[in-house]
Design an enzyme around this catalytic site. Structure first.
Site, PDB file in Angstrom:
ATOM      1  N   SER A 252       0.669  -1.041  -0.016  1.00 15.60           N
ATOM      2  CA  SER A 252       0.015   0.051   0.031  1.00 15.60           C
ATOM      3  C   SER A 252       0.914   1.265   0.095  1.00 15.60           C
ATOM      4  O   SER A 252       2.062   1.320   0.351  1.00 15.60           O
ATOM      5  CB  SER A 252      -0.839   0.151   1.361  1.00 15.60           C
ATOM      6  N   LYS A 253       0.316   2.383  -0.277  1.00 18.49           N
ATOM      7  CA  LYS A 253       1.027   3.687  -0.655  1.00 18.49           C
ATOM      8  C   LYS A 253       1.560   4.308   0.858  1.00 18.49           C
ATOM      9  O   LYS A 253       2.256   5.067   0.833  1.00 18.49           O
ATOM     10  CB  LYS A 253       0.183   4.531  -1.293  1.00 18.49           C
ATOM     11  N   ARG A 254       0.742   3.680   1.911  1.00 13.99           N
ATOM     12  CA  ARG A 254       1.037   4.183   3.231  1.00 13.99           C
ATOM     13  C   ARG A 254       2.605   3.598   3.741  1.00 13.99           C
ATOM     14  O   ARG A 254       3.120   4.416   4.381  1.00 13.99           O
ATOM     15  CB  ARG A 254       0.185   3.839   4.394  1.00 13.99           C
ATOM     16  N   LYS A 255       2.495   2.434   3.268  1.00 11.58           N
ATOM     17  CA  LYS A 255       4.019   1.728   3.541  1.00 11.58           C
ATOM     18  C   LYS A 255       5.158   1.855   2.416  1.00 11.58           C
ATOM     19  O   LYS A 255       6.375   1.810   2.914  1.00 11.58           O
ATOM     20  CB  LYS A 255       3.907   0.372   3.873  1.00 11.58           C
ATOM     21  N   ASN A 256       4.878   1.915   1.185  1.00  5.48           N
ATOM     22  CA  ASN A 256       5.792   1.960   0.203  1.00  5.48           C
ATOM     23  C   ASN A 256       5.206   2.708  -0.979  1.00  5.48           C
ATOM     24  O   ASN A 256       4.401   3.137  -1.035  1.00  5.48           O
ATOM     25  CB  ASN A 256       5.659   0.341  -0.157  1.00  5.48           C
TER      26      ASN A 256
END
Ligand code: GLU
Length: 480
Positions: A252-256
């Protein structure tokens, strides 16, 4: 035999996601392998999440990766329109057909009522789902009410039995119908939900194989029920493992970083990214790790697809990128790829001399600046970075002075001549070699890690080298 037709159906809700490229790659490969067609359909019926311009970014990103499609909004095709917002009357017609056959019903429940229902179910420890209360209303009455009253249309899921399918990747999957929700098919804004639109479009566009992410598995029984209600032939379904973060959560864009545009901007080589994505979902029959798209297309077999979620390992991607930079791209090709990353003061005429010195160390194309800046840009130099625990300042000063004098007298500026001169000095004065060479390195480049020292000095040129050594020497000359 019917022509194989696969598709991706991205929603233009923002960035072009690396997961979209991954799904696209396998859909493309599958269609290609069967002499079929690969289609892009834009699923833009969720108006709340719609982002202007996002569609074009998807086409551009797939084009950059070299994954072509046969039909779509941008290239046209016999099943147009390929954008769902342009197909609203089609969905409406099929929703009406379902209502008339008794497979769907109008629902007038308000958001508040649904909320109370959900809370009540949760209190009783039940999985929250629509309890079907509007199923019981008289269809003649509801049809009339629907003309003036806010409503949605819901799927009338069968109360008993099972829905099952033979998944192309996972084998047999089955769901108890009673556990499947009465899904909303048409929203109150007149737009279909994903579930109705995807079934109608996959049918009308004659999609034969639906290869999509595993997050859609729980939607598939709803879709299968819809195919049966319409009396349509079902496509083959295959659910691909989701890409995962290192902690195994969904990528996900939150982590990567998941945006293809940002991979492009960071300087990933598209062939390396494609190669990496291939390996995430599939393994090569000869256990090859580095292969191009053509090799993949030739060897692809759905049976070799992974069933468990592959971890998106950035170290491996970076390694792969380095391999392409070092070994796969020709020099002229690499130069073309590097051009957009050259800083404005990059000396293009020195490129051929600089490249062999840094090629080994390029991981991303964008590293070009940090690996080469000292060739053409001056830098701040602190005395402390030149000092050594091993030797006195006076010795450092002497080392610099003697080096300057010796190099000033060289007749030819070649790395081997510079090296010979420096080695003579080092031996004659029995200086510590490690310390002395590091001193020269830092003085002329400002860095402790650089390409081979003497080759670097050759490319830097005599004037620049002497200028920088002199500047360093002056730091030791001033009284302190
Ligand atoms: N619109 C869905 C998505 O954004 C499509 C899922 C499917 O392939 O059915 O991924």
């Amino acid at each position: 035999m019917k022509t194989v037709r696969t598709r991706i159906a991205p929603s233009p809700t923002g960035i072009a996601h690396v997961g979209t490229a991954y799904i696209a790659l396998f859909n493309y490969a599958f269609a290609h392998q069967h002499g079929g067609k690969f289609i892009i359909r834009i699923e833009d019926t969720d108006r709340a999440r719609f982002v202007e311009g996002a569609e074009q970014v998807i086409y551009d990103a797939l084009k950059w990766l070299g994954i072509p499609h046969n039909e779509g909004v941008d290239v046209g095709g016999p099943y147009a329109p390929y954008r769902q917002s342009e197909r609203l009357s089609i969905y409406k017609k099929y929703a009406v057909e379902l209502i008339e056959k008794g497979h769907a019903y109008y629902c007038f429940c308000t958001a508040e009522e649904l909320d109370v229902m959900r809370k009540e179910q949760q209190k009783q420890g039940k999985v929250p789902m629509y309890d079907g209360r509007c199923r019981l209303l008289d269809p003649v009455v509801t049809k009339k009410r629907a003309e003036g009253e806010r409503h949605v249309v819901r799927l009338h899921m069968p109360n008993e039995g099972k829905t099952e399918w033979e998944d192309l990747i996972r084998g047999k999957i089955e769901f108890e119908n009673v556990l499947v929700d009465d899904q909303v098919l048409m929203k109150s804004d007149g737009f279909p939900t994903y579930h109705l639109a995807v079934v109608v479009d996959d049918h009308l566009m004659e999609i034969t194989h639906v290869l999509r992410g595993e997050e859609w598995i729980s939607s598939t029984p709803k879709h299968i029920v819809l195919y049966d209600m319409f009396g349509w032939k079902k496509p083959v379904f295959g659910h691909m493992p989701l890409l995962r973060n290192a902690d195994h959560s969904k990528l996900s864009k939150r982590k990567n970083d998941v945006s293809l545009v940002s991979y492009m901007q960071k300087g990933y080589v598209q062939e390396a990214l494609v190669n990496f994505l291939c390996l995430l979902g599939w393994s090569h029959p000869n256990n090859e790790e580095v292969f191009d798209l053509q090799n993949f297309l030739k060897n692809f077999a759905i049976e070799r697809m992974q069933k468990t979620g592959p971890v998106f390992d950035f170290n491996k991607l970076n390694w792969m990128n380095g391999v392409y930079i070092r070994e796969k791209l020709g020099t002229a090709e690499l130069r073309g790829r590097l051009e957009p990353f050259f800083p404005t003061d990059f000396p293009r005429d020195k490129f051929d001399a600089i490249l062999p010195l840094i090629r080994e160390r390029l991981v991303l194309l964008s590293d070009i600046e940090s690996l080469t800046d000292f060739f053409y840009r001056d830098f701040q130099l602190e005395k402390s970075t030149l000092q050594s625990k091993k030797v006195e300042d006076g010795v450092v000063k002497e080392q610099l002075e003697k080096t300057i004098e010796s190099l000033r007298n060289t007749t030819e500026w070649k790395y081997d001549i510079v090296e010979a001169a420096v080695r003579v000095l080092q031996e004659a004065n029995t200086w510590n070699k490690g310390q002395y060479f590091m001193l020269l390195r830092v003085a002329v480049t400002g860095k402790t890690a650089t390409p081979p020292l003497f080759e670097t000095i050759e490319v830097l040129g005599k004037d620049k080298t002497l200028e920088r050594l002199t500047r360093a020497q002056k730091l030791f000359s001033s009284q302190k």
